[in-house]
Write a protein that holds these residues in place. Structure first.
Motif, mmCIF file in Angstrom:
data_model
loop_
_atom_site.group_PDB
_atom_site.id
_atom_site.type_symbol
_atom_site.label_atom_id
_atom_site.label_comp_id
_atom_site.label_asym_id
_atom_site.label_seq_id
_atom_site.Cartn_x
_atom_site.Cartn_y
_atom_site.Cartn_z
ATOM 1 N N LEU A 164 0.809 -1.212 0.000
ATOM 2 C CA LEU A 164 0.000 0.000 0.000
ATOM 3 C C LEU A 164 0.848 1.270 0.000
ATOM 4 O O LEU A 164 0.458 2.280 -0.578
ATOM 5 C CB LEU A 164 -0.916 0.011 1.227
ATOM 6 C CG LEU A 164 -1.881 -1.174 1.356
ATOM 7 C CD1 LEU A 164 -2.644 -1.072 2.672
ATOM 8 C CD2 LEU A 164 -2.839 -1.219 0.181
ATOM 9 N N ARG A 211 3.965 -0.915 4.080
ATOM 10 C CA ARG A 211 2.627 -1.104 4.646
ATOM 11 C C ARG A 211 1.851 -1.987 3.677
ATOM 12 O O ARG A 211 1.777 -1.699 2.487
ATOM 13 C CB ARG A 211 1.925 0.231 4.844
ATOM 14 C CG ARG A 211 0.542 0.091 5.480
ATOM 15 C CD ARG A 211 -0.046 1.448 5.846
ATOM 16 N NE ARG A 211 0.620 2.004 7.040
ATOM 17 C CZ ARG A 211 1.502 2.983 7.017
ATOM 18 N NH1 ARG A 211 1.852 3.531 5.846
ATOM 19 N NH2 ARG A 211 2.064 3.423 8.123
ATOM 20 N N SER A 252 -1.545 -4.837 2.849
ATOM 21 C CA SER A 252 -2.877 -5.373 3.124
ATOM 22 C C SER A 252 -2.852 -6.835 2.721
ATOM 23 O O SER A 252 -2.625 -7.158 1.553
ATOM 24 C CB SER A 252 -3.943 -4.621 2.316
ATOM 25 O OG SER A 252 -5.213 -5.219 2.481
ATOM 26 N N SER A 253 -3.043 -7.713 3.686
ATOM 27 C CA SER A 253 -2.952 -9.143 3.408
ATOM 28 C C SER A 253 -4.319 -9.792 3.483
ATOM 29 O O SER A 253 -5.196 -9.364 4.243
ATOM 30 C CB SER A 253 -1.998 -9.824 4.400
ATOM 31 O OG SER A 253 -2.411 -9.575 5.718
ATOM 32 N N SER A 284 -9.018 -9.759 6.815
ATOM 33 C CA SER A 284 -7.837 -9.118 6.257
ATOM 34 C C SER A 284 -7.598 -7.793 6.973
ATOM 35 O O SER A 284 -8.520 -7.162 7.462
ATOM 36 C CB SER A 284 -8.014 -8.879 4.763
ATOM 37 O OG SER A 284 -8.256 -10.086 4.097
ATOM 38 N N GLU A 343 -4.481 -4.277 7.576
ATOM 39 C CA GLU A 343 -3.244 -3.601 7.204
ATOM 40 C C GLU A 343 -2.199 -3.790 8.297
ATOM 41 O O GLU A 343 -2.496 -3.675 9.488
ATOM 42 C CB GLU A 343 -3.504 -2.113 6.982
ATOM 43 C CG GLU A 343 -4.380 -1.822 5.782
ATOM 44 C CD GLU A 343 -4.519 -0.341 5.513
ATOM 45 O OE1 GLU A 343 -3.729 0.441 6.098
ATOM 46 O OE2 GLU A 343 -5.400 0.047 4.726
ATOM 47 N N THR A 344 -0.991 -4.082 7.879
ATOM 48 C CA THR A 344 0.122 -4.218 8.804
ATOM 49 C C THR A 344 1.351 -3.583 8.169
ATOM 50 O O THR A 344 1.364 -3.268 6.972
ATOM 51 C CB THR A 344 0.428 -5.692 9.129
ATOM 52 O OG1 THR A 344 0.710 -6.390 7.897
ATOM 53 C CG2 THR A 344 -0.741 -6.360 9.828
#
Length: 473
Positions: free
Chosen positions: A139, A152, A154-155, A165, A167-168
Motif C-alpha cells: 500500500l 505497509r 494489506s494481506s 484481512s 493492514e500491517t
C-alpha cells in the motif's frame, strides 16, 4: 548482516531481485497481490502475459549469474522452451527488406510462453535461495525521505480462516519495488517527501492480439517468422510473428499502432494476417488448428521514471524492472532489461555490502545505465509512427535514424552489419557497438548480397508451406 529484505512483485524482476538479495540478508520476503499458480499458467496481474516474449542472450546471461549453480537455459529447454539462433533460425522482414540467413548462428534467444518462463524462474529461485512469497498488496512505504524502513501491506486471510484481512507494516532493511507497470513508486516517494522526479511516456497506441495454435505436423523445425512494422512509412505500423513455444504449439502474435490495431475476433484476426506485407504468416496459420481465443492487450506504451535524477534518494530502497521503465513489447527487451537490472543490484551488493551508505543511490544509477540503450531503441522508433503521443522526431532523432536505417539496409545482406545489430538487440553490448569501425564500414559498404524478393526458405521449408496451402484449400 541486515535481517530482512522485502521485494514488491513476484514477477520476473521481483524473483531475480530476490535471488540477488538472498546471499546478503537473513530472509527475503516477496509480496504479490495475486495467488500465484502452481505451474506454468497465466496469472491475472500480468497484462502482457499472453503475448509474445523473447528472452535475449544478454538477459539469459544475467539470469545465469543471479542463480549460481543452476543453468537457467537448461531448465527452460527441459521444460519445453526453444532456442533460436538469430543468424540461421529466423525469417525476418524488416523495413529495409528480407534478412539473409547465415551459416553462423549469431546470438541465440529463448522462446516460450511467459507463464512457463516465470514458473521456471520462480521455482529455481525458491529452490536455491532463502526466499518466501506472501500474498499481500503493498500500500505504501514506511520511513522518511532519507531512509525507507518497510512496507505497509494489506494481506488476505488464508482460505477457510475466519480472520479478517487487515493492514500491517512489514519492517525491512532493504525494499525493492519490482511491482511492474502499475507501480505507484512516484506517489509513495512523494508521501515520504521525495518529489520532483521527471517522468516520460511515449505511446504509439500499439495493440497486441495473440492466439495459440497447434503446430502443424512436420513443422517442428520451421524457423521463427516475423514481419516487422515500418516506422518510417508515415502510416500505422502493422506486424506479425509466428514463434514456437512449449507443448508443440505456435504463438501467433499480431501488433498494430494507433489506427492499425488488430481485431479480437477470429475472422478479423485471420484477415489482418493476410493483409500484412508478405503472405507467409497467413500461409502458416490458415491450415493450423487454433487452441485458444484471440487475446488482446493495450498495455504497450513506453514509460520511464528518472529516479536516478531525484535530488535526494532514501537509503534502503531500490526500484527495478517495469516499475522503473517499461518498453513497447514489440522490441523484445523488457525481460532482459529486468534481468540485467537485478544483476546490477547483485554486483553492487557484492562490491559494497547491503548496509553500505549510499548503496541504493549507486544501484539506482547503475540500473539507469542498463535502461538507457533499450529505451533509446524503443522510443527512437516509436516517435516515427503517426499519432504517437508523447514525442515527435527531433533533429538528433533524424540524424540517428539516417544511420540506423543505412545499417539495417546493409544488414539485409552483410553479416558484419547484421552481427552488430544482433549484439545490440540481444543486449550483449550497448549501442556504442554500432559505432565500431566494423559496423561503420559495413554501413558504408551496404548489403554485399543481392536483395531478396521473398523469405529465404530451404527446400524443406518451401515444401511444408506448399503442403499447408493444400491443407487450407
Amino acid at each position: 548482516m541486515p535481517r530482512r529484505a522485502v521485494v514488491i512483485g513476484a514477477g520476473l524482476a521481483g524473483m531475480l531481485a530476490a535471488a540477488a538479495l538472498s546471499g546478503h540478508v537473513d530472509e527475503v520476503v516477496v509480496l504479490d497481490r495475486d495467488e500465484l499458480p502452481d505451474g506454468p499458467d497465466h496469472r491475472r496481474g500480468l497484462p502482457q502475459g499472453r503475448h509474445a516474449h523473447l528472452l535475449m542472450s544478454g538477459g539469459l546471461a544475467a539470469m545465469e549469474d543471479l542463480v549460481p549453480g543452476v543453468s537457467m537455459r537448461e531448465r527452460l529447454l527441459a521444460a519445453g522452451a526453444h532456442e533460436i539462433p538469430l543468424g540461421s533460425g529466423m525469417l525476418a522482414l524488416t523495413s529495409e527488406g528480407w534478412m539473409h540467413r547465415w551459416r553462423h548462428d549469431g546470438p541465440r534467444m529463448i522462446t516460450c510462453s511467459r507463464a512457463l518462463l516465470d514458473w521456471v524462474v520462480r521455482t529455481e529461485v525458491l529452490t536455491h535461495s532463502k526466499t518466501e512469497i506472501r500474498t499481500a498488496q503493498a500500500l505504501s512505504l514506511t520511513g522518511t525521505a532519507h531512509r525507507v524502513t518497510g512496507v505497509r501491506i494489506s494481506s488476505k486471510a488464508p482460505a477457510g480462516d475466519s480472520a479478517t484481512s487487515g493492514e500491517t507494516v512489514l519492517d525491512a532493511d532493504l525494499v525493492v519495488d519490482a511491482g511492474g507497470r502499475g507501480s505507484r513508486i512516484v506517489h509513495w516517494l512523494e508521501a515520504l517527501g521525495v518529489t520532483g522526479i521527471p517522468e516520460r511516456t511515449v505511446d504509439s497506441g500499439l495493440v497486441n492480439a495473440t492466439r495459440i495454435y497447434r503446430r502443424p505436423e512436420g513443422a517442428e523445425h520451421f524457423p521463427l517468422t516475423v514481419l516487422h512494422a515500418d516506422p518510417y512509412a508515415s502510416r500505422p505500423g502493422r506486424s506479425g510473428m509466428v514463434l514456437p513455444i512449449e507443448g508443440d504449439r505456435w504463438m501467433v502474435s499480431l501488433a498494430g499502432t494507433r489506427g492499425g490495431e488488430p481485431p479480437a475476433d477470429p475472422d478479423g484476426f485471420l484477415e489482418y494476417i493476410r493483409r500484412l506485407p508478405d503472405p507467409i504468416l497467413g500461409r502458416l496459420v490458415s491450415g493450423a488448428e487454433p487452441l485458444t481465443d484471440v487475446h488482446t492487450s493495450h498495455s504497450t506504451h513506453n514509460a520511464r521514471r528518472y529516479l536516478e535524477k531525484a535530488r535526494t534518494w532514501p537509503e534502503g530502497l531500490v526500484v527495478l524492472g517495469d516499475a522503473l521503465a517499461t518498453f513497447n513489447p514489440a522490441y523484445g527487451q523488457g525481460m532482459s532489461v529486468a534481468a540485467q537490472g537485478a544483476r546490477a543490484l547483485s554486483r553492487e551488493l557484492d562490491r559494497s555490502g547491503p548496509a553500505a551508505p549510499g548503496l541504493s543511490r549507486r544501484v539506482q544509477r547503475r540500473v539507469a545505465t542498463v535502461v538507457e540503450g533499450p529505451w533509446a531503441t524503443a522510443v527512437g522508433q516509436d516517435v516515427w509512427y503517426p499519432e504517437t503521443r508523447g514525442g515527435a522526431p527531433k533533429a538528433a532523432d533524424r540524424l540517428v535514424t539516417r544511420y540506423s536505417r543505412r545499417l539495417l539496409k546493409a544488414a539485409t545482406g552483410s553479416y558484419q552489419a547484421a552481427a552488430a545489430l544482433w549484439d545490440v538487440s540481444s543486449l550483449e553490448t550497448g549501442p556504442s557497438r554500432l559505432l565500431r569501425p566494423s559496423a561503420l564500414l559495413a554501413a558504408l559498404n551496404g548489403p554485399l548480397l543481392p536483395p531478396l524478393s521473398g523469405p529465404p526458405l530451404t527446400p524443406a521449408e518451401q515444401k511444408l508451406l506448399d503442403e499447408l496451402d493444400q491443407t487450407a484449400s
